[in-house]
Design a protein around this motif. Structure first.
Motif, PDB file in Angstrom:
ATOM      1  N   VAL A  67      -0.533  -6.135   2.700  1.00  0.00           N
ATOM      2  CA  VAL A  67      -0.875  -7.431   2.137  1.00  0.00           C
ATOM      3  C   VAL A  67      -1.486  -7.301   0.744  1.00  0.00           C
ATOM      4  O   VAL A  67      -1.911  -6.228   0.332  1.00  0.00           O
ATOM      5  CB  VAL A  67      -1.885  -8.164   3.058  1.00  0.00           C
ATOM      6  N   VAL A  68      -1.540  -8.458   0.057  1.00  0.00           N
ATOM      7  CA  VAL A  68      -2.324  -8.573  -1.164  1.00  0.00           C
ATOM      8  C   VAL A  68      -3.695  -9.069  -0.704  1.00  0.00           C
ATOM      9  O   VAL A  68      -3.798 -10.179  -0.177  1.00  0.00           O
ATOM     10  CB  VAL A  68      -1.695  -9.571  -2.162  1.00  0.00           C
ATOM     11  N   PRO A  69      -4.736  -8.247  -0.848  1.00  0.00           N
ATOM     12  CA  PRO A  69      -6.050  -8.643  -0.325  1.00  0.00           C
ATOM     13  C   PRO A  69      -6.633  -9.838  -1.066  1.00  0.00           C
ATOM     14  O   PRO A  69      -6.282 -10.106  -2.217  1.00  0.00           O
ATOM     15  CB  PRO A  69      -6.892  -7.387  -0.535  1.00  0.00           C
ATOM     16  N   HIS A  70      -7.539 -10.529  -0.403  1.00  0.00           N
ATOM     17  CA  HIS A  70      -8.208 -11.678  -1.017  1.00  0.00           C
ATOM     18  C   HIS A  70      -8.927 -11.294  -2.305  1.00  0.00           C
ATOM     19  O   HIS A  70      -9.061 -12.119  -3.204  1.00  0.00           O
ATOM     20  CB  HIS A  70      -9.200 -12.317  -0.037  1.00  0.00           C
ATOM     21  N   SER A  71      -9.386 -10.054  -2.410  1.00  0.00           N
ATOM     22  CA  SER A  71     -10.084  -9.622  -3.629  1.00  0.00           C
ATOM     23  C   SER A  71      -9.173  -9.675  -4.849  1.00  0.00           C
ATOM     24  O   SER A  71      -9.643  -9.834  -5.971  1.00  0.00           O
ATOM     25  CB  SER A  71     -10.649  -8.209  -3.463  1.00  0.00           C
ATOM     26  N   LEU A  72      -7.858  -9.572  -4.640  1.00  0.00           N
ATOM     27  CA  LEU A  72      -6.892  -9.630  -5.744  1.00  0.00           C
ATOM     28  C   LEU A  72      -6.139 -10.953  -5.793  1.00  0.00           C
ATOM     29  O   LEU A  72      -5.579 -11.318  -6.822  1.00  0.00           O
ATOM     30  CB  LEU A  72      -5.897  -8.471  -5.639  1.00  0.00           C
ATOM     31  N   TYR A  73      -6.086 -11.654  -4.670  1.00  0.00           N
ATOM     32  CA  TYR A  73      -5.403 -12.946  -4.601  1.00  0.00           C
ATOM     33  C   TYR A  73      -6.230 -13.849  -3.691  1.00  0.00           C
ATOM     34  O   TYR A  73      -5.930 -14.002  -2.496  1.00  0.00           O
ATOM     35  CB  TYR A  73      -3.972 -12.776  -4.074  1.00  0.00           C
ATOM     36  N   PRO A  74      -7.306 -14.430  -4.245  1.00  0.00           N
ATOM     37  CA  PRO A  74      -8.268 -15.192  -3.432  1.00  0.00           C
ATOM     38  C   PRO A  74      -7.673 -16.369  -2.662  1.00  0.00           C
ATOM     39  O   PRO A  74      -8.196 -16.741  -1.608  1.00  0.00           O
ATOM     40  CB  PRO A  74      -9.289 -15.684  -4.454  1.00  0.00           C
ATOM     41  N   ALA A  75      -6.590 -16.953  -3.154  1.00  0.00           N
ATOM     42  CA  ALA A  75      -6.010 -18.124  -2.476  1.00  0.00           C
ATOM     43  C   ALA A  75      -5.467 -17.777  -1.097  1.00  0.00           C
ATOM     44  O   ALA A  75      -5.351 -18.644  -0.230  1.00  0.00           O
ATOM     45  CB  ALA A  75      -4.894 -18.728  -3.335  1.00  0.00           C
ATOM     46  N   GLY A  76      -5.115 -16.519  -0.869  1.00  0.00           N
ATOM     47  CA  GLY A  76      -4.543 -16.127   0.410  1.00  0.00           C
ATOM     48  C   GLY A  76      -3.174 -16.748   0.633  1.00  0.00           C
ATOM     49  O   GLY A  76      -2.533 -17.255  -0.294  1.00  0.00           O
ATOM     50  N   TYR A  77      -2.727 -16.714   1.876  1.00  0.00           N
ATOM     51  CA  TYR A  77      -1.407 -17.221   2.249  1.00  0.00           C
ATOM     52  C   TYR A  77      -1.472 -18.741   2.384  1.00  0.00           C
ATOM     53  O   TYR A  77      -2.338 -19.268   3.091  1.00  0.00           O
ATOM     54  CB  TYR A  77      -0.990 -16.562   3.559  1.00  0.00           C
ATOM     55  N   HIS A  78      -0.570 -19.452   1.748  1.00  0.00           N
ATOM     56  CA  HIS A  78      -0.646 -20.919   1.720  1.00  0.00           C
ATOM     57  C   HIS A  78      -0.620 -21.553   3.112  1.00  0.00           C
ATOM     58  O   HIS A  78      -1.197 -22.606   3.328  1.00  0.00           O
ATOM     59  CB  HIS A  78       0.467 -21.513   0.834  1.00  0.00           C
ATOM     60  N   CYS A  79       0.067 -20.936   4.051  1.00  0.00           N
ATOM     61  CA  CYS A  79       0.138 -21.486   5.412  1.00  0.00           C
ATOM     62  C   CYS A  79      -1.177 -21.329   6.167  1.00  0.00           C
ATOM     63  O   CYS A  79      -1.470 -22.115   7.066  1.00  0.00           O
ATOM     64  CB  CYS A  79       1.238 -20.796   6.207  1.00  0.00           C
ATOM     65  N   LYS A  80      -1.931 -20.304   5.802  1.00  0.00           N
ATOM     66  CA  LYS A  80      -3.200 -20.010   6.476  1.00  0.00           C
ATOM     67  C   LYS A  80      -4.065 -19.227   5.481  1.00  0.00           C
ATOM     68  O   LYS A  80      -4.083 -17.994   5.499  1.00  0.00           O
ATOM     69  CB  LYS A  80      -2.929 -19.197   7.744  1.00  0.00           C
TER      70      LYS A  80
END
Length: 151
Positions: free
Chosen positions: A50-63
């Motif tokens: 995965v792309v961790p929240h530390s690098l992509y804070p928005a996370g997965y749009h579905c969840k």
């Protein structure tokens, strides 16, 4: 296999014995070829990359509490499944993979949109999976993901 595992090691320990070696080797192949930025972890109860929240804070749009998924592996009843969102969203990458697959495996490609099912563990094309993992950077994945969201 339990979907409540909290660590990769718990998942690996619960893979049925007949699949354990192949599943572990597939995991190691992916980890060894994981581009910078992606991290192994738990994604929807499976081993995910995965792309961790530390690098992509928005996370997965579905969840949004889940990190942005890229790839994962799962032990199913009669197969080991490998999921790769890049081949689902990038037609050129999909075409490359489909063309290369017969050069690396005697088995017919058993594939859904992002899911590749391996029913014969001794014919998993580890080298090809490694090459596939290297074909898309984290930045490219985020760009494709965001471009598809806006449509």
């Amino acid at each position: 296999m339990k979907a409540t595992a909290l660590t990769i090691n718990e998942i690996l320990a619960n893979v049925p014995e007949d699949k354990s070696e192949a599943f572990g080797k597939l995991h190691q192949t992916i980890v060894q070829n994981l581009p910078k930025g992606f991290e192994p972890g738990i994604s929807y109860g499976n081993v995910g990359y995965v792309v961790p929240h530390s690098l992509y804070p928005a996370g997965y749009h579905c969840k949004p509490v889940e990190p942005l998924p890229f790839a994962s592996i799962a032990s199913q009843k009669s197969s080991i499944n490998f999921y790769h969102m890049g081949i689902y969203m990038d037609e050129n990458l999909l075409n490359w993979f489909v063309a290369e697959y017969p050069k690396h495996s005697k088995q017919k490609l058993d594939m859904g949109k992002s899911c590749i099912r391996f029913k014969k563990w001794d014919d998993i094309p580890y080298q090809l999976i490694g090459e596939l993992m290297q074909k898309m950077s984290m930045e490219q994945w985020i760009e494709i993901y965001e471009s598809k969201l806006k449509k």
